[in-house]
Enzyme design. Structure first.
Site, PDB file in Angstrom:
ATOM      1  N   HIS A   8       1.433  -3.912  -1.503  1.00  0.00           N
ATOM      2  CA  HIS A   8       0.995  -3.868  -0.103  1.00  0.00           C
ATOM      3  C   HIS A   8       1.924  -4.718   0.757  1.00  0.00           C
ATOM      4  O   HIS A   8       2.501  -5.693   0.274  1.00  0.00           O
ATOM      5  CB  HIS A   8      -0.423  -4.438   0.052  1.00  0.00           C
ATOM      6  CG  HIS A   8      -1.458  -3.757  -0.769  1.00  0.00           C
ATOM      7  ND1 HIS A   8      -1.880  -2.475  -0.510  1.00  0.00           N
ATOM      8  CD2 HIS A   8      -2.174  -4.173  -1.842  1.00  0.00           C
ATOM      9  CE1 HIS A   8      -2.823  -2.147  -1.385  1.00  0.00           C
ATOM     10  NE2 HIS A   8      -3.010  -3.144  -2.216  1.00  0.00           N
ATOM     11  N   ARG A  71      -1.439  -3.703   4.029  1.00  0.00           N
ATOM     12  CA  ARG A  71      -2.256  -4.743   3.376  1.00  0.00           C
ATOM     13  C   ARG A  71      -3.695  -4.264   3.265  1.00  0.00           C
ATOM     14  O   ARG A  71      -4.338  -3.960   4.282  1.00  0.00           O
ATOM     15  CB  ARG A  71      -2.185  -6.031   4.199  1.00  0.00           C
ATOM     16  CG  ARG A  71      -2.902  -7.200   3.565  1.00  0.00           C
ATOM     17  CD  ARG A  71      -2.291  -8.523   4.028  1.00  0.00           C
ATOM     18  NE  ARG A  71      -2.588  -8.801   5.420  1.00  0.00           N
ATOM     19  CZ  ARG A  71      -3.502  -9.689   5.835  1.00  0.00           C
ATOM     20  NH1 ARG A  71      -4.193 -10.391   4.967  1.00  0.00           N
ATOM     21  NH2 ARG A  71      -3.702  -9.891   7.108  1.00  0.00           N
ATOM     22  N   ALA A  72      -4.200  -4.208   2.050  1.00  0.00           N
ATOM     23  CA  ALA A  72      -5.513  -3.596   1.832  1.00  0.00           C
ATOM     24  C   ALA A  72      -6.640  -4.426   2.426  1.00  0.00           C
ATOM     25  O   ALA A  72      -7.575  -3.889   3.015  1.00  0.00           O
ATOM     26  CB  ALA A  72      -5.733  -3.388   0.340  1.00  0.00           C
ATOM     27  N   SER A  73      -6.543  -5.742   2.276  1.00  0.00           N
ATOM     28  CA  SER A  73      -7.653  -6.576   2.764  1.00  0.00           C
ATOM     29  C   SER A  73      -7.733  -6.551   4.283  1.00  0.00           C
ATOM     30  O   SER A  73      -8.773  -6.858   4.859  1.00  0.00           O
ATOM     31  CB  SER A  73      -7.481  -8.011   2.271  1.00  0.00           C
ATOM     32  OG  SER A  73      -6.286  -8.556   2.777  1.00  0.00           O
ATOM     33  N   HIS A 178      -9.541   1.982  -3.024  1.00  0.00           N
ATOM     34  CA  HIS A 178      -9.236   0.582  -2.712  1.00  0.00           C
ATOM     35  C   HIS A 178     -10.122   0.084  -1.580  1.00  0.00           C
ATOM     36  O   HIS A 178      -9.978   0.526  -0.455  1.00  0.00           O
ATOM     37  CB  HIS A 178      -7.762   0.459  -2.328  1.00  0.00           C
ATOM     38  CG  HIS A 178      -7.176  -0.889  -2.608  1.00  0.00           C
ATOM     39  ND1 HIS A 178      -7.772  -2.062  -2.184  1.00  0.00           N
ATOM     40  CD2 HIS A 178      -6.053  -1.254  -3.289  1.00  0.00           C
ATOM     41  CE1 HIS A 178      -7.020  -3.081  -2.594  1.00  0.00           C
ATOM     42  NE2 HIS A 178      -5.990  -2.626  -3.267  1.00  0.00           N
ATOM     43  N   GLU A 284       0.756  -5.243  -7.860  1.00  0.00           N
ATOM     44  CA  GLU A 284       0.132  -5.687  -6.612  1.00  0.00           C
ATOM     45  C   GLU A 284       0.783  -6.966  -6.091  1.00  0.00           C
ATOM     46  O   GLU A 284       0.117  -7.832  -5.525  1.00  0.00           O
ATOM     47  CB  GLU A 284      -1.390  -5.863  -6.750  1.00  0.00           C
ATOM     48  CG  GLU A 284      -2.115  -5.773  -5.406  1.00  0.00           C
ATOM     49  CD  GLU A 284      -3.639  -5.803  -5.494  1.00  0.00           C
ATOM     50  OE1 GLU A 284      -4.168  -6.197  -6.528  1.00  0.00           O
ATOM     51  OE2 GLU A 284      -4.274  -5.396  -4.506  1.00  0.00           O
ATOM     52  N   ARG A 290      -1.144 -15.302  -6.301  1.00  0.00           N
ATOM     53  CA  ARG A 290       0.274 -15.559  -6.042  1.00  0.00           C
ATOM     54  C   ARG A 290       0.838 -16.727  -6.837  1.00  0.00           C
ATOM     55  O   ARG A 290       2.007 -17.054  -6.733  1.00  0.00           O
ATOM     56  CB  ARG A 290       0.488 -15.831  -4.553  1.00  0.00           C
ATOM     57  CG  ARG A 290       0.007 -14.664  -3.705  1.00  0.00           C
ATOM     58  CD  ARG A 290       0.347 -14.819  -2.248  1.00  0.00           C
ATOM     59  NE  ARG A 290      -0.179 -13.673  -1.499  1.00  0.00           N
ATOM     60  CZ  ARG A 290       0.141 -13.372  -0.261  1.00  0.00           C
ATOM     61  NH1 ARG A 290       0.987 -14.130   0.398  1.00  0.00           N
ATOM     62  NH2 ARG A 290      -0.370 -12.311   0.327  1.00  0.00           N
TER      63      ARG A 290
HETATM   64 ZN   LIG Z   1      -4.223  -3.516  -3.743  1.00  0.00          ZN
END
Ligand SMILES: [Zn+2]
Length: 340
Positions: A8, A71-73, A178, A284, A290
């Site tokens: 992402h 970015r998924a979030s 997702h 991911e 991270r």
């Molecule tokens: Zn993801």
């Protein structure tokens, strides 16, 4: 070639978030009309946002191409209304297109959908079509819970979703199931909501007839399939009791898990129980986790190390790194073959 199916744009230039903040601030004003983004992001800003992050890790870890999405979030479909989501989604997808244009050897695009709670999923079909036909994207991220943790939408097997599935089949693109951020404090976004959703989607697929109704449709369940591999016996047993197909038969050409499981025993188990035709390499990165694992000295999300440690044959590795991705993303082959 090593294709990372799950990346992402978590490091997008700050202007994107500024636009989003203005959108959200505007929601407090009843007279506010959602505006389309007018981002002034330069090519250099995009390069800077990637060179020290995703591109650096690609080079260091020896992966070639990332299937890249917003970015998924930050999709946060629960914020505002359909127009809010539409404008935000277009801005995010257009930025992914710019990334792909700047680094066509490193990234292929996957889109966010302009979903909104209570809105028919088919309303996302036009944006999906624009992203596939005009921007050259090869898939989408489908949020099974646009309410952000309250699960107000029907299950993925419900006919509610079918008109959007028809568009996916027509365009020959898969969806990664997702979710996005959680507005329910019970569910931490990446630690609980994501994994719950992965597990939930798989159980829904067991109970429904989506693959009978759409034999060619494809879904990627990320984060290693959530809790499914660990509870493989439970799902096998439930499918058996419900007189549903065997799990490998159900998954076959329709359901894939990625390798975003951030430790060796998890990857070992994934490969032990899930058919290898249904596993896609993914990391991911740069994403939810991270840090560096003090037990190994390596990044948790450096998932290639775990796959390498499995002792797979060359042909098995080729499948996990490339072959299965070509099957899951039917439009990928043409893009790869053009590069050669
Ligand atoms: Zn993801």
């Amino acid at each position: 070639m090593i294709i990372d199916c799950h990346g992402h744009y978590t490091t997008a230039p700050a202007d994107l978030q500024k636009y989003r903040d203005s959108q959200i601030a505007g929601l407090k004003d009843p007279a506010y009309v959602p505006q389309k983004a007018n981002l002034k992001i330069s090519d250099d800003q995009i390069r800077d946002s990637l060179e020290g992050a995703q591109l650096k890790f690609q080079r260091e870890r020896g992966t070639d191409l990332t299937i890249f999405s917003p970015r998924a979030s930050a999709m946060a479909h629960h914020i505002g209304n359909e127009t809010t989501s539409q404008n935000w989604t277009q801005a995010c997808n257009d930025l992914i297109k710019r990334v792909v244009d700047l680094y066509p050897d490193n990234f292929v695009g996957v889109c966010q959908l302009p979903q909104s709670p209570g809105v028919a999923p088919v309303n996302s079909a036009a944006e999906l079509e624009r992203c596939v036909k005009e921007l050259g994207f090869i898939g989408c991220n489908l949020n099974p819970d646009p309410s952000g943790g309250n699960w107000t939408a029907p299950p993925l097997t419900d006919k509610h979703w079918y008109p959007l599935y028809e568009k996916m089949v027509e365009l020959d693109v898969p969806a990664m199931v997702h979710v996005s951020s959680s507005c329910n404090p019970n569910f931490h976004a990446t630690g609980a909501h994501y994994i719950n959703a992965d597990t939930t989607a798989f159980m829904q697929f067991i109970t429904g007839d989506v693959f009978k109704d759409f034999p060619t449709i494809k879904f990627i369940i990320p984060h290693g399939g959530g809790a499914v591999p660990y509870h493989w016996g439970r799902y096998r047993g439930l499918a058996q009791d419900m007189k549903r197909p065997l799990l490998p038969d159900m998954m076959k050409n329709n359901v894939f898990f990625d390798t975003c499981v951030y430790h060796q025993p998890g990857i070992d188990l994934l490969f032990k129980v899930v058919p290898r035709d249904n596993i896609l390499f993914g990391s991911e990165m740069v994403g939810a986790v991270r840090g560096i694992d003090p037990e190994t000295g390596n990044y948790y999300d450096d998932t290639k190390r775990y796959v390498e440690a499995l002792g797979l044959t060359d042909s098995e590795k080729k499948k996990i790194y490339e072959g299965n991705a070509r099957r899951a993303y039917p439009r990928l082959g043409a893009i790869l073959d053009k590069k050669k």
